[in-house]
Write a protein that holds these residues in place. Sequence first.
Motif, short mmCIF file in Angstrom:
data_model
loop_
_atom_site.label_atom_id
_atom_site.label_comp_id
_atom_site.label_asym_id
_atom_site.label_seq_id
_atom_site.Cartn_x
_atom_site.Cartn_y
_atom_site.Cartn_z
N LEU A 236 -0.50 12.10 -2.21
CA LEU A 236 0.00 13.47 -2.32
C LEU A 236 -1.16 14.34 -2.79
O LEU A 236 -1.60 14.23 -3.94
CB LEU A 236 1.15 13.56 -3.32
N GLY A 237 -1.67 15.17 -1.94
CA GLY A 237 -2.78 16.03 -2.31
C GLY A 237 -4.10 15.28 -2.41
O GLY A 237 -4.18 14.09 -2.13
N LEU A 238 -5.12 16.00 -2.82
CA LEU A 238 -6.46 15.43 -2.93
C LEU A 238 -6.61 14.67 -4.24
O LEU A 238 -5.92 14.97 -5.22
CB LEU A 238 -7.50 16.55 -2.84
N PRO A 239 -7.54 13.71 -4.30
CA PRO A 239 -7.77 12.97 -5.55
C PRO A 239 -8.24 13.89 -6.67
O PRO A 239 -8.86 14.93 -6.43
CB PRO A 239 -8.86 11.97 -5.18
N MET B 160 -0.89 -3.84 -9.99
CA MET B 160 -2.30 -3.82 -9.62
C MET B 160 -2.38 -3.55 -8.13
O MET B 160 -1.53 -4.02 -7.37
CB MET B 160 -2.96 -5.14 -9.97
N LEU B 161 -3.39 -2.79 -7.71
CA LEU B 161 -3.58 -2.46 -6.30
C LEU B 161 -4.91 -3.00 -5.80
O LEU B 161 -5.85 -3.18 -6.60
CB LEU B 161 -3.56 -0.93 -6.10
N GLU B 162 -5.01 -3.23 -4.52
CA GLU B 162 -6.28 -3.65 -3.91
C GLU B 162 -7.25 -2.47 -3.85
O GLU B 162 -8.45 -2.62 -4.02
CB GLU B 162 -6.04 -4.19 -2.50
N SER B 163 -6.70 -1.28 -3.55
CA SER B 163 -7.51 -0.07 -3.43
C SER B 163 -6.60 1.14 -3.56
O SER B 163 -5.37 1.00 -3.58
CB SER B 163 -8.24 -0.04 -2.09
N LEU B 164 -7.21 2.32 -3.65
CA LEU B 164 -6.39 3.54 -3.68
C LEU B 164 -5.72 3.72 -2.32
O LEU B 164 -6.28 3.35 -1.29
CB LEU B 164 -7.28 4.76 -3.96
N PRO B 165 -4.50 4.26 -2.31
CA PRO B 165 -3.80 4.47 -1.05
C PRO B 165 -4.59 5.40 -0.13
O PRO B 165 -5.21 6.36 -0.58
CB PRO B 165 -2.49 5.15 -1.46
N GLU B 166 -4.60 5.07 1.13
CA GLU B 166 -5.28 5.88 2.13
C GLU B 166 -4.26 6.33 3.16
O GLU B 166 -3.14 5.88 3.18
CB GLU B 166 -6.38 5.09 2.81
N ASP C 183 4.03 12.38 -11.94
CA ASP C 183 4.26 11.22 -12.80
C ASP C 183 3.87 9.87 -12.21
O ASP C 183 3.80 8.89 -12.93
CB ASP C 183 5.73 11.15 -13.21
N ARG C 184 3.64 9.78 -10.91
CA ARG C 184 3.29 8.49 -10.29
C ARG C 184 1.87 8.61 -9.74
O ARG C 184 1.59 9.48 -8.92
CB ARG C 184 4.28 8.15 -9.18
N LEU C 185 0.99 7.71 -10.21
CA LEU C 185 -0.43 7.82 -9.88
C LEU C 185 -1.02 6.48 -9.48
O LEU C 185 -0.62 5.44 -10.01
CB LEU C 185 -1.21 8.32 -11.11
N ALA C 186 -1.97 6.52 -8.58
CA ALA C 186 -2.82 5.37 -8.29
C ALA C 186 -4.17 5.75 -8.89
O ALA C 186 -4.68 6.84 -8.66
CB ALA C 186 -2.94 5.14 -6.80
N SER D 248 -14.31 5.80 -19.31
CA SER D 248 -14.79 5.49 -17.96
C SER D 248 -14.25 6.54 -17.00
O SER D 248 -13.07 6.91 -17.08
CB SER D 248 -14.28 4.10 -17.55
N PRO D 249 -15.09 7.07 -16.10
CA PRO D 249 -14.57 8.01 -15.09
C PRO D 249 -13.49 7.35 -14.24
O PRO D 249 -13.58 6.16 -13.92
CB PRO D 249 -15.80 8.33 -14.23
N VAL D 250 -12.48 8.13 -13.88
CA VAL D 250 -11.34 7.62 -13.11
C VAL D 250 -11.10 8.52 -11.90
O VAL D 250 -11.12 9.74 -12.03
CB VAL D 250 -10.05 7.61 -13.97
N VAL D 251 -10.86 7.90 -10.75
CA VAL D 251 -10.37 8.63 -9.58
C VAL D 251 -8.86 8.48 -9.61
O VAL D 251 -8.34 7.37 -9.69
CB VAL D 251 -10.95 8.06 -8.27
N VAL D 252 -8.17 9.60 -9.56
CA VAL D 252 -6.71 9.62 -9.67
C VAL D 252 -6.12 10.16 -8.37
O VAL D 252 -6.49 11.25 -7.92
CB VAL D 252 -6.26 10.52 -10.84
N GLN D 253 -5.23 9.39 -7.78
CA GLN D 253 -4.53 9.83 -6.58
C GLN D 253 -3.04 9.94 -6.90
O GLN D 253 -2.42 8.94 -7.26
CB GLN D 253 -4.75 8.85 -5.42
N ARG D 254 -2.50 11.13 -6.79
CA ARG D 254 -1.05 11.29 -6.95
C ARG D 254 -0.38 10.66 -5.74
O ARG D 254 -0.86 10.80 -4.62
CB ARG D 254 -0.69 12.77 -7.05
#
Length: 126
Positions: A50-53, A115-121, A77-80, A36-42
Amino acid sequence: TPPPELLRFAHRQLRMARAEKPEVERRSEPRRYLVSPVVVQRVDGEQKPLGLPLAAVTRDLSESGVGLIFPSALTHDRLAIAFEVEGNDVCLLVEVHWRNQMGPFEYVGCRVIDMLESLPEGEVHA
């Protein structure tokens, strides 16, 4: 969106993994193979971006972990992460436990922290 060659590679890896059943399963919990495609946010320790997704794909999923394939080396090492499972949006905070080169890509094993509600903004920090 992950590059098409990464998606093709992940699907090949999935077919091979399903074909290679170990005689003895050493895992404490079952894993499910899933591409499954994943959006990764450091993120930092306070879950600030931290930086762009980045784009990646899942390879496998269990109750406590997820395997991700990246098009290039990952140094954080830490990702959403956000992806879809059976039509449901999933958003997790994970920590990288190991990395392996998989052909031209990097396979990363992550432990689920929360578990998160959404990616950090918010403001992106360098």
